[in-house]
Design an enzyme around this catalytic site. Structure first.
Site, PDB file in Angstrom:
ATOM      1  N   LYS A 162      -5.520  12.649 -16.890  1.00 23.76           N
ATOM      2  CA  LYS A 162      -5.720  13.446 -18.098  1.00 23.76           C
ATOM      3  C   LYS A 162      -4.496  13.336 -19.014  1.00 23.76           C
ATOM      4  CE  LYS A 162      -9.599  14.487 -16.071  1.00 23.76           C
ATOM      5  NZ  LYS A 162      -9.777  15.562 -15.116  1.00 23.76           N
ATOM      6  N   ARG A 212       0.817  -1.213   0.000  1.00 25.80           N
ATOM      7  CA  ARG A 212       0.000   0.000   0.000  1.00 25.80           C
ATOM      8  C   ARG A 212       0.854   1.267   0.000  1.00 25.80           C
ATOM      9  NH1 ARG A 212      -3.388  -0.814   4.669  1.00 25.80           N
ATOM     10  NH2 ARG A 212      -1.953   0.551   5.749  1.00 25.80           N
ATOM     11  N   TYR A 235     -12.867  22.382 -10.107  1.00 25.22           N
ATOM     12  CA  TYR A 235     -13.404  21.097 -10.579  1.00 25.22           C
ATOM     13  C   TYR A 235     -14.563  20.706  -9.657  1.00 25.22           C
ATOM     14  CZ  TYR A 235     -13.374  16.036 -11.428  1.00 25.22           C
ATOM     15  OH  TYR A 235     -13.722  14.742 -11.712  1.00 25.22           O
TER      16      TYR A 235
HETATM   17  C1  LIG Z   1     -10.480  15.485 -13.807  1.00 24.44           C
HETATM   18  C2  LIG Z   1     -10.020  16.533 -12.883  1.00 24.44           C
HETATM   19  C3  LIG Z   1      -9.762  16.257 -11.542  1.00 24.44           C
HETATM   20  C4  LIG Z   1     -10.058  14.919 -10.928  1.00 24.44           C
HETATM   21  O1  LIG Z   1      -9.231  13.945 -11.433  1.00 24.44           O
HETATM   22  P1  LIG Z   1      -9.639  12.374 -11.423  1.00 24.44           P
HETATM   23  O2  LIG Z   1      -8.351  11.743 -11.785  1.00 24.44           O
HETATM   24  O3  LIG Z   1     -10.729  12.221 -12.408  1.00 24.44           O
HETATM   25  O4  LIG Z   1     -10.069  12.078 -10.026  1.00 24.44           O
HETATM   26  C5  LIG Z   1      -9.257  17.269 -10.763  1.00 24.44           C
HETATM   27  N1  LIG Z   1      -9.042  18.491 -11.249  1.00 24.44           N
HETATM   28  C6  LIG Z   1      -9.306  18.808 -12.525  1.00 24.44           C
HETATM   29  C7  LIG Z   1      -9.046  20.185 -13.003  1.00 24.44           C
HETATM   30  C8  LIG Z   1      -9.815  17.840 -13.384  1.00 24.44           C
HETATM   31  O5  LIG Z   1     -10.103  18.165 -14.635  1.00 24.44           O
END
Ligand SMILES: *Cc1c(COP(=O)(O)O)cnc(C)c1O
Length: 396
Positions: free
Chosen positions: A209, A59, A112
């Site tokens: 992303k 972990r 977000y």
């Molecule tokens: C998608 C996103 C998140 C969250 O990320 P996840 O990996 O989907 O949990 C946080 N901040 C921004 C600006 C995002 O676009």
């Protein structure tokens, strides 16, 4: 990797690789682990004392995790990084490391959106108060600071509406009152934005992303100085968070090509944004790299590029017209997330999620992610979409 350069494109290719430790294998292997064996009592005891850096329990990370963390820390201009199972997990850990009952959090209004639930439900139930502020407030944030303001949170450009924040001015005001500045740098990625250099203390990203980049991984990270590392790690560990080894591997693999991908996302997004700006159905294009964006000068000052995500405000229209446009797209998929190779188009509703700076434009807002397809094909797809919209609008 020996530190021979500061240039990101070279770093992307070499950070976190340790072939000499892995039979010469170029990519750090995926180490799956729960149990780690300790051959001596002394080694077992040593591991118990050093949960933050050693390989002690699955972990807490394996060499795959550490390779990813090493790479994103360096790219972010930070000393250390912690990998987490998602971007939202990174946000939750960053916030809860520094906030306790009775503390006050200043949160940007174009954050977000799921972060609002974290603040308004989970943190509120723990006695932590969140106030949302106008993302364009700049040095004016000083007037909102209270004696118990512990964190000022920035996300620049903001989600859905892409306000560019004056992070240096906000950080100066926050630090003047002893608050920590936490920055979400997901839009820019560590290639086009370095909030640590602008005054942020902690930088977090959804590596889901652009870093992972292929629409198939959930992962996040927090980058920070040595001074904050132990507290952040203790919090992440305490909550039971660990990024999965396969996901760390895929994210590290994604980094290798992020430089070329991101420039192509940038180029295509700008081409689409300019084309959309000339369409009669379009009220307004929101893209920080366009000169008419209100935050354009700040963007030029603080970023070295623009990624592939922007929004477009359409003229008001009946819902069936919008549906006709969106439901017939051949290349643009309707779906959440972004940063992958494929183009996405998503109707969004900023008016429903703003409390400090109301959104007043009446037409539908589409968030567009420019993927890696041929830009002319994408424009053709949008063009056919507008034809469907026009046809359906006439019948509405
Ligand atoms: C998608 C996103 C998140 C969250 O990320 P996840 O990996 O989907 O949990 C946080 N901040 C921004 C600006 C995002 O676009």
């Amino acid at each position: 990797m020996p530190r021979t350069t500061d240039r990101d494109d070279t770093l992307l290719c070499h950070l976190g690789t340790h072939p000499d430790d892995n039979h010469g294998i170029a990519n750090p292997p995926v180490y799956h682990a729960s149990t780690i064996h300790f051959p001596t009592l002394a080694r077992l005891e040593e591991a118990g004392r050093d949960r933050f850096t050693g390989v002690t329990y699955g972990r807490y990370g394996t060499p795959t995790t550490f390779a990813f963390e090493e790479a994103v820390a360096m790219l972010s201009g930070a000393d250390k990084a912690m990998a987490l199972p998602s971007g939202l997990a990174a946000i939750a850990v960053a916030l809860t490391t520094f906030l306790k009952a009775g503390d006050h959090l200043l949160m940007t209004d174009s954050v977000y959106e799921p972060v609002r639930k974290l603040c308004d439900k989970i943190l509120a139930a723990q006695g932590i108060l969140t106030d949302y502020y106008d993302p364009t407030i700049g040095a004016g944030i000083a007037a909102l600071m209270r004696g118990n303001t512990r964190i000022v949170y920035v996300e620049s450009p903001g989600s859905l509406t892409f306000e560019v924040q004056d992070i240096p001015a906000i950080a100066a005001a926050a630090h003047g009152r002893g608050a920590v500045v936490v920055a979400d740098n997901t839009w820019a990625s560590p290639l086009f934005g370095k909030p640590m250099n602008l005054g942020a203390d902690l930088v977090l990203e959804s590596a889901t992303k652009y870093v992972a980049g292929h629409s198939d991984v959930m992962i996040g990270f927090i980058a920070m100085r040595d001074a904050e590392y132990e507290a952040v790690k203790r919090q992440g560990h305490g909550l039971g968070y660990g990024a999965a080894p396969d996901d760390c591997y895929l994210a590290l693999r994604g980094l290798r090509t992020m430089g070329v991908r991101l420039r192509r996302h940038q180029e295509t997004a700008l081409a689409l944004a300019r084309w959309l700006g000339g369409r009669p159905e379009v009220e307004h294009v929101i893209h920080p790299a366009l000169p008419d964006h209100p935050g354009h000068d700040l963007w030029r000052r603080d970023f070295t590029g623009a990624s592939g995500l922007f929004s477009v405000v359409l003229k008001p229209m009946p819902r069936p017209a919008l549906a006709a446009m969106l439901e017939g797209m051949r290349l643009f998929a309707m779906g959440y997330s972004w940063g992958g190779y494929e183009s996405l188009i998503l109707p969004v509703d900023p008016a429903a999620v703003r409390t400090a700076r109301p959104w007043t434009m009446p037409g539908p807002v589409l968030r567009i992610h420019a993927g890696l397809e041929d830009p002319d094909d994408l424009i053709a797809d949008l063009s056919l979409g507008f034809e469907r919209l026009q046809r359906s609008g006439l019948h509405a």
